[in-house]
Design a protein around this motif. Structure first.
Motif, short mmCIF file in Angstrom:
data_model
loop_
_atom_site.label_atom_id
_atom_site.label_comp_id
_atom_site.label_asym_id
_atom_site.label_seq_id
_atom_site.Cartn_x
_atom_site.Cartn_y
_atom_site.Cartn_z
N ASN A 367 -0.65 -0.11 -8.37
CA ASN A 367 -0.61 -0.97 -7.00
C ASN A 367 -0.76 -0.02 -5.83
N ALA A 368 -1.38 1.13 -6.03
CA ALA A 368 -1.37 2.00 -4.85
C ALA A 368 -1.94 1.66 -3.64
N ALA A 369 -3.06 0.66 -4.16
CA ALA A 369 -4.06 0.28 -2.77
C ALA A 369 -3.10 -0.82 -2.17
N GLU A 370 -2.25 -1.45 -2.64
CA GLU A 370 -1.46 -2.42 -1.88
C GLU A 370 -0.36 -1.61 -1.25
N VAL A 371 0.27 -0.60 -1.56
CA VAL A 371 1.16 0.47 -0.83
C VAL A 371 0.61 0.76 0.12
N ILE A 372 -0.55 1.41 0.31
CA ILE A 372 -1.40 2.03 1.47
C ILE A 372 -1.55 0.75 2.41
N LYS A 373 -1.82 -0.49 1.98
CA LYS A 373 -2.28 -1.65 2.93
C LYS A 373 -0.83 -1.83 3.72
N MET A 374 0.23 -1.92 2.99
CA MET A 374 1.63 -2.10 3.44
C MET A 374 2.04 -0.99 4.53
N LEU A 375 1.87 0.28 4.30
CA LEU A 375 2.23 1.16 5.08
C LEU A 375 1.33 1.41 6.39
N ASP A 376 0.09 0.96 6.26
CA ASP A 376 -0.91 0.94 7.24
C ASP A 376 -0.59 -0.20 8.21
N PHE A 377 -0.15 -1.40 7.60
CA PHE A 377 0.26 -2.32 8.39
C PHE A 377 1.37 -2.18 9.39
N ILE A 378 2.42 -1.31 8.66
CA ILE A 378 3.47 -1.08 9.47
C ILE A 378 3.24 -0.12 10.70
N ALA A 379 2.33 0.71 10.39
CA ALA A 379 1.85 1.78 11.37
C ALA A 379 1.22 1.11 12.41
N SER A 380 0.43 0.05 11.98
CA SER A 380 -0.28 -0.76 12.96
C SER A 380 0.36 -1.69 14.07
#
Length: 518
Positions: A367-380
């Motif tokens: 689920n690496a893509a989903e982890v990056i999506k989560m981290l990207d949302f936090i940054a946004s």
């Protein structure tokens, strides 16, 4: 936009914050039916919401993450897996996020246990560069370049290139870094009412600090007729001591240039001088006898109860134990002090590394893509997760942020999630600190920024660091023993010899090879 989206969104958001985890299975179906009828009574769209992120996306995947609680607690009825801010992240990303919070006191040890368990999560957050380096070299983590390029536009935008370079190995990125919002943490604070009662001026030199510490211990600064005050306190493992090391021109576990070579601060003669200063205080009962056992809570309690009148404060302590003491004692007044200037004119405080933490994805994660999506949302969404929900915890009034302190403090746990990808926003920085009240927070940080002692080594951990770091860390116990008189001051010389033999010389060689590179 659907005609009644604004009304639906408002209702969904309210439901989501109070119980998003109910929106599953048949309950979700029933709720959707209800929303159809609810929408009929609502007005048209709100143009201001046209560009807002979608809410309550269908859950696309479940991810499991291991992160630190940062010592935070949750309000009654909430926990790390069910609270308005995690629910908010889940709603906006369409993810189901399972959170594991190992105890902060043994956090690093628990990460090692998890890594050796064979049952790995989709993401772990570490604060230790040597830990990160060790497992990268074991090929335990996944390279992230393609995933960040595809799913992390805000990560790419908000994290500087030089920081990405710090998490590259053989040209590949192996962590999403979180940045430090501040460049340093400590500055000196003292009770002005005690200084005034004893006829003392705010100290500047180390000699003047000694006199104030002595007077705060022996001369009844609180006027209660008892000898029950502490001149200076520290925490275990010499926490809250950085300004005193700075007075001698050194810091622990940092590197300094000496005659064109980098030398570790732990083995400098100036560190021995600092230990001698503390040992003198301890021998004369001017240093808190309990400091080797003091945790942060003990320190806070002593300050709040009026036992301590001078200490090295974290920049935010004016809103914590110092404010608590002034609420408890209306006569208490605290002021920041100049950093102590040592015998050779040095002063300053330890600088923090630009990287605060590392988000890593085990190589086995599906689920690496989903982890990056989560981290990207936090940054946004820095503003919401940092400040809290707008018009609930804070709002704009006459161009300024006005904060509801009770709700702000109740929901501080949001920092557990927000700090995973801290990407400070300078435009909001001062406004946010000022909104928290008249606690001198911004000025505290400005004073720290002007007196930072930088670390001359800022490369990735060297191979010898990974190999010897834990062993060398344990040797530092002798510092406390020297201060307490359990070991003579000359035991420092034995420490230096052992440090060099047990891997320190090898580390120093590698650090200077890095330093010599153009």
């Amino acid at each position: 936009m659907p005609k009644n989206k604004a009304c639906n969104d408002e209702f969904i958001q309210r439901v989501g914050r109070e119980g998003s985890r109910l929106l599953k299975g048949n309950v979700l179906i029933l709720l959707c039916v209800f929303l159809i009828f609810f929408a009929a009574g609502c007005s048209g769209p709100n143009p201001a919401e046209e560009d807002s992120p979608p809410e309550n996306q269908p859950k696309s995947a479940s991810i499991n993450i291991v992160i630190s609680s940062l010592g935070m607690t949750f309000p009654a009825g909430m926990d790390e897996n069910d609270n308005p801010y995690l629910n908010y992240i889940e709603e906006r990303t369409g993810l189901e996020i399972g959170v594991n919070l190992p105890p902060p006191e043994v956090y690093n040890e628990k990460l090692d246990v998890i890594m050796s368990s064979g049952n790995l999560p989709d993401m772990l957050h570490t604060y230790e560069p040597v830990w990160f380096d060790n497992y990268v070299k074991q090929k335990a983590f996944m390279p992230l370049d393609e995933l960040i390029d595809k799913y992390g536009p805000h990560l790419r935008e908000k994290i500087p290139p030089e920081v990405w370079d710090r998490v590259r190995y053989d040209g590949k990125i192996y962590a999403v870094p979180s940045l430090n919002e501040v460049t340093g943490a400590e500055l000196m604070y003292a009770r002005k009412d005690w200084l005034d009662r004893l006829g003392l001026k705010p100290p500047e030199t180390l000699e003047e600090y000694y006199e104030v510490i002595r007077a705060f211990t022996l001369d009844d600064p609180d006027g209660n007729g008892l000898q029950d005050t502490i001149g200076l306190t520290l925490t275990s493992k010499l926490g809250r001591s950085s300004p005193f090391f700075g007075a001698f021109g050194t810091q622990r576990n940092m590197w300094f240039e000496r005659d064109g070579q980098l030398v570790n601060g732990n083995i400098l003669p100036e560190t021995k001088e600092t230990l001698a200063f503390f040992a003198k205080l301890y021998q004369e009962n001017l240093l808190d006898r309990e400091f080797p056992l003091n945790l942060q809570n003990n320190l806070f309690e002593k300050i709040e109860n009026g036992t301590v009148g001078l200490f090295s404060a974290a920049w935010y302590d004016t809103r914590g134990p110092i404010a608590a003491n002034m609420n408890k004692d209306p006569e208490a007044e605290w002021i920041p002090l100049p950093y102590p200037t040592g015998p050779s004119g040095f002063k300053g405080v330890e600088g923090k590394d630009i990287i605060r933490g590392y988000n890593v994805i085990p190589a086995s994660s599906e689920n690496a893509a989903e982890v990056i999506k989560m981290l990207d949302f936090i940054a946004s969404d820095y503003k919401t997760l940092k400040l809290g929900f707008e018009n609930e915890i804070w709002k704009w009034e006459d161009g300024e942020i006005v904060t509801d302190f009770t709700l702000h403090d109740k929901h501080l746990y949001r920092g557990i999630y927000q700090s995973l990808v801290d990407v400070p926003d300078e435009l909001l920085f001062k406004e946010r600190l000022d909104s928290l009240g008249d606690f001198n927070l911004y000025n505290n940080l400005q004073m720290i920024n002007h007196h930072i002692i930088p670390n001359a080594f800022y490369g990735v951990p060297t191979p010898a660091m990974t190999k010897y770091n834990n062993k060398l860390k344990n040797l530092e116990d002798v510092f406390t023993k020297i201060i307490m008189g359990l070991e003579p001051l000359d035991a420092f010389d034995d420490y230096v010899k052992t440090w060099k033999e047990e891997g320190g010389d090898e580390i120093t060689k590698e650090v200077n090879e890095w330093y010599a590179k153009p």
